[in-house]
Structure formats: structure tokens, C-alpha cells
Design a protein around this motif. Sequence first.
Motif, PDB file in Angstrom:
ATOM      1  N   VAL A   1      -2.761   5.567   1.271  1.00 42.21           N
ATOM      2  CA  VAL A   1      -1.513   5.874   0.938  1.00 42.21           C
ATOM      3  C   VAL A   1      -0.803   5.127   2.437  1.00 42.21           C
ATOM      4  N   ASP A   2      -1.511   5.444   3.473  1.00 44.86           N
ATOM      5  CA  ASP A   2      -0.360   4.352   4.282  1.00 44.86           C
ATOM      6  C   ASP A   2      -1.293   3.579   4.842  1.00 44.86           C
ATOM      7  N   GLU A   3      -1.817   2.957   4.137  1.00 40.18           N
ATOM      8  CA  GLU A   3      -2.228   1.417   4.534  1.00 40.18           C
ATOM      9  C   GLU A   3      -1.914   0.664   3.275  1.00 40.18           C
ATOM     10  N   GLY A   4      -2.327  -1.281   3.843  1.00 41.02           N
ATOM     11  CA  GLY A   4      -1.779  -2.215   2.798  1.00 41.02           C
ATOM     12  C   GLY A   4      -0.174  -2.251   3.568  1.00 41.02           C
ATOM     13  N   GLY A   5       0.753  -1.684   3.884  1.00 42.01           N
ATOM     14  CA  GLY A   5       2.026  -1.800   3.377  1.00 42.01           C
ATOM     15  C   GLY A   5       2.727  -1.592   2.779  1.00 42.01           C
ATOM     16  N   LEU A   6       3.847  -2.091   2.396  1.00 42.12           N
ATOM     17  CA  LEU A   6       4.438  -1.872   1.443  1.00 42.12           C
ATOM     18  C   LEU A   6       4.531  -2.322   0.327  1.00 42.12           C
ATOM     19  N   GLN A   7       4.277  -2.417  -0.593  1.00 34.94           N
ATOM     20  CA  GLN A   7       4.307  -3.429  -2.554  1.00 34.94           C
ATOM     21  C   GLN A   7       5.352  -3.135  -3.637  1.00 34.94           C
ATOM     22  N   PHE A   8       6.296  -3.871  -3.302  1.00 31.06           N
ATOM     23  CA  PHE A   8       7.103  -3.081  -4.082  1.00 31.06           C
ATOM     24  C   PHE A   8       7.074  -4.699  -5.300  1.00 31.06           C
ATOM     25  N   LEU A   9       7.126  -4.163  -7.026  1.00 28.20           N
ATOM     26  CA  LEU A   9       6.995  -4.618  -7.915  1.00 28.20           C
ATOM     27  C   LEU A   9       8.224  -4.259  -8.906  1.00 28.20           C
ATOM     28  N   TRP A  10       8.863  -5.007  -9.149  1.00 28.14           N
ATOM     29  CA  TRP A  10       9.227  -4.543 -10.762  1.00 28.14           C
ATOM     30  C   TRP A  10       8.486  -5.539 -11.989  1.00 28.14           C
ATOM     31  N   VAL A  11       8.345  -4.128 -12.899  1.00 29.47           N
ATOM     32  CA  VAL A  11       7.766  -4.821 -14.055  1.00 29.47           C
ATOM     33  C   VAL A  11       8.637  -3.894 -15.422  1.00 29.47           C
ATOM     34  N   VAL A  12       9.147  -5.573 -16.075  1.00 31.90           N
ATOM     35  CA  VAL A  12       9.737  -5.828 -16.964  1.00 31.90           C
ATOM     36  C   VAL A  12       9.011  -6.071 -18.113  1.00 31.90           C
ATOM     37  N   ASP A  13      10.353  -5.978 -19.358  1.00 33.30           N
ATOM     38  CA  ASP A  13      10.104  -6.155 -20.575  1.00 33.30           C
ATOM     39  C   ASP A  13       8.302  -5.585 -21.185  1.00 33.30           C
TER      40      ASP A  13
END
Length: 592
Positions: free
Chosen positions: A417-429
Amino acid sequence: MTDHAPTALRTHLCGQLRPEHIGQTVTVCGWVGRRREHGEHLAFIDLRDHTGLLQCVVDGAHDLRSEYVLRITGTVRPRPEGTVNAALATGEVEVGDCTVEILSEAEPPPFPLDDRAADVDETVRLRYRYVDIRRDAMQRNLRTRAQVNGAIRRAMDAQGFVEVETPMLIASTPEGARDFVVPSRHRPGTFYALPQSPQLFKQLCMVGGIDRYYQIARCFRDEDLRADRQFEFTQLDAEMSFASQDDVLQAITTAVSAASEAVTGRRVVDVPRITWHEAMGRFGSDKPDVRFGMELIELTDVFAETGFNAFKAPSIKGIRLEGGSEATSRSRLDDLTDQAKRWGAKGLVWMRVEQGDDGATTLSSPIAKFLSEAELAGIVERTGAQVGDLLFLVADEWLATCHVLGLLRLELGRPPVDEGGLQFLWVVDFPLFESIDAATGRPVPAHHPFTMPHDEDLHLLDDSDAEALLQVRSQAYDLVLNGWELGSGSVRIHRPDVQQRIFGLLGISDEEAQAKFGFLLDAFRYGAPPHAGFAFGIDRLVALLVGEENIREVIAFPKTQSGTDPLTKAPTAIDDDQLDELGLRLLPPPAS
């Protein structure tokens, strides 16, 4: 470090002292973190408060034990040459000529308060949570949580949102999980419910002209617990009038960006968007973890003319584990196959990518002999397979194929969980309906029944074909971070004609709608603006920001995974007098 005003008992905090304080007489308070004897009379006391450790040189410290609460007055001086501790913010100084006052004695703590506490059974830590909170990690987590709440409030205030507190004792409403209910003493035989969310009340705020509402709301759901779920949780709840999906996404992105910046120092400049269908097709999940690749690969057309019966399926997809061939034993492959079946797969095909005697790339698999050379070559080409890779294939209905491979992808490739940075994503439709109930033939809503369909899909609501209903897209959207669903929202139905059509499809009669949602539907008769909203879990956001796998690590007093509280022993029985006052009787315990 932020300066704090002195109190009646201290002039400084332990972690504040630096070389510029040398020569000053100070008074500090805290807990004894560690005591080290130095000769016959002197001892080094590491005094600890929430800001850090401070070394105090004390004469006659034999009676000072771990976790005693002390008040120490002395003179700040430089540490002797060769004793500077670069690992401590206060490591260049110490306090000498100390006068010590014992404010509170302490029994030995039930577990060490250093890094070894990570190995302590969680139930023990929760039983003594007031001691556990003294640890650096818990102090950091809870103070970070406060920073996040403050940043969110400032961001929402700056965008014109009004904080409104909605009730905690409400009528029970269907929201997908079980309610926690509270018996009424004044009206025996009736019950309040604790809110699963402020959903209906925030919509009423829009009818009331609040225009932009928000609340850091406490919510309750009686559901099975896991690493990212508690009975009681905290969420940012928001609603906007005369707003579109884009307006909501922008407002929430701004709030999340402020929270991220408060903790990491970095703003979230832009959050990518992906449709639900694309998320499922590429990642096998509606909350995809995009910190790593291993995307699902479309193979259905490769087997369009196959003679292999197991691959005569509507959808065939695969994933590629780079360099996984040598690292994955046959027993591990068997375990993964069994796991895939538990996830609902009819089977799991694996293929090792090897180099043949002629130097060509070949596939080694128990089913390779059933496939044509063209099909084998098509697999290699489509997956980009290299020697040493390991391939996994699933054939089934499209959604089932995506689901199983999505879980397998996480099993094989998900980073800590503490690797790879913070990757936000919007999932729509998202689909408006998730399935068709086999018994009733009616659609099953994917969200609450007040979610607005896409305008261009409204005509599909009149189609008698159940499959057409499953193609209706909702104006619903989720915010995802590193594979965790942070929250959900949607554009709401404010048009009576659309609401009536949705209720009709779900088999909700006018009488039932009035009984369940009457106070909201009645309010809409008096002028409901178009509105949309969102809510995301603050527990989950904070956990990911500080790199914790479990939200219990960012909650001051959580329940265990079994739903109990080792500290207060809740849930507990109540006495007969209380039951009589509430007009309740208990069933006898089930026979063992």
C-alpha cells in the motif's frame, strides 16, 4: 515545528528544543520513554510527548520507571562531543541540572511502545488503546487525520459549501446494508435507525435552497467488517444544486487535492477518468489499482474458429506475468487454479513462455496440444509474451472473465500500500442496473433508486428486453485511490416522470414508494432543483495517505474485525429494567 503557548505546567514541548534554546531554563512534561543508567547516581531519561523525545540528565533517577508522567525543570545545554543523536530532532541538546516532579506513577505497559508493538496481537493493542495511542505511528496517524479534516473543511468552505449537520436518529431506509436500530422509549415498539449516510437529508437541503451542502458525517452500517470497513465510519458528504457531474468531480477533486497537499506537500493536479466498461475490460475491476500494469488482454477473436470446447465462450482474456515462469511452481499454479474456481471461474489456463530448440518462442501448457499453431502464435503476438513469462487465460461470459482475471491480477501484481505513489482515478458511467433478478425478471439497481440515467439512454427504460436495461448507463461515479474505492456519487433524479419509470421497473408501487421515501418525494413536489452529490470515506483516504493497510490504524477507538470492542467490552447485554422501559423482550439463545 509549530510553537505552542506555554501552559501552567510547562514552558516548552519536548520536541521543540534546539541549539537556539541553549542556556535557557525550561520546564517540560511527558512520559518516560526510556531510562539509561550512567554511573552510580546519574541517569539519562528520554522524556516523550506527542512532539518527540528529549534527553534529560537526572540525578537520583532510580525511582523513575517506564511511562511515569514527569515534570522536569532544567537548563538546555549542548550534548557532549560524540553523543549527538542525528536521528532525533532534539539530538543536539539535552536538559541538565534537572528538578523532577512525578505527576503520575505507572504500571509497566502491557506491550512495548516502540517498533516491536507491530508484533503485538491487535486485540491486546485495542484493549489498551489509550496506551497504544502513545506510539509514534498512532500519534502520526491521528494527527494526520486531523490535518485531512481541516484541509477538507477549508477547501469546501472556499468553494462556497455550507456545513449542515443532519440527524443521527432517523427512520430506517433501504440503502443496501443493514441498519443499526435504536428502540424508542417514548413510543414502545418503534425504532429509530442510525444513518447509513445523510443521503435523503442532503437532498432535502437542496430542496431547501442551501445550494451547496457538505458535512464530515458519521455513518453506520451493520455489515461484515474487513480491512477497509467498520460499523461506524466517517465520510465527506456533499451535494450541489444546478450542477452537473463535471461540477461535482471538480469540487471533490479540489477537496481531495487539499487533503493530499496537507499530508504530502503535493497537490493532485488532474485525476484521470475512465468509464466503468473500460475499467472492467482493462483491469477487471470497477476500482482498478493503476499503480502497476498487467492489464487484461483481449483474446476472444484469436479463438473465433477454435476447436477447443473450453474456449468456445463469449469472452476470452488473459494476463501476462513478466518473468513469472521460473518463479512460479506447479503447486502454486494448482493453488491459483483452485482460487480462480472459488472466484467463479470454470477453469484457469496457464502457459509458460519458452524458447524452442529452433530458437522460436513456444508455449508450454497442459492445453497447448488442443490449440492450433495459428492460435498459439496469436496468443504470443497479442500478449507480447517473452521467454520466461507466464500467461493466464480465462474463458467465460465477459463480466465473469473480467472479474476473475481482475482478482488474479491483484493476487499476482499488487504492490504494498505504501509503494507506487498516490494514483487517483475517477470511474464514470456505471450501469444503472447490475443484473436481472431471475425470480422476478426485474432489474436489480446498481445504486440507490434516485440515480439519474444518461439522457441518451432514457429511451432504453421503455424497452421490454431485459438485456437492453442492462445497457442503461447511470450518471454515477466513483473515486478510486490505489485500488480502494474512496467513495461514490451521482446526479440525482429530480424529474417525477423519470423517477416513476425507475420505480416501476424496480417493482416499487406508489404506496411502497410513499411508505419508504414519502418525505423526500413530498418535498420534490415543492420545487426540486437539479442536483448531484458525492461522499468519500475519510478513514480510507487517511489510511492510504499514511501507508496503512487497515483503516483501524487511523481510527482512535475502532472495533475488531469481529465487531467487538476489547476496551469497553461492547457489545454488552442490558439489564431487565432497561428492557422493560423500552418494551422489549429477548428471544432465548439458540440451542447449541
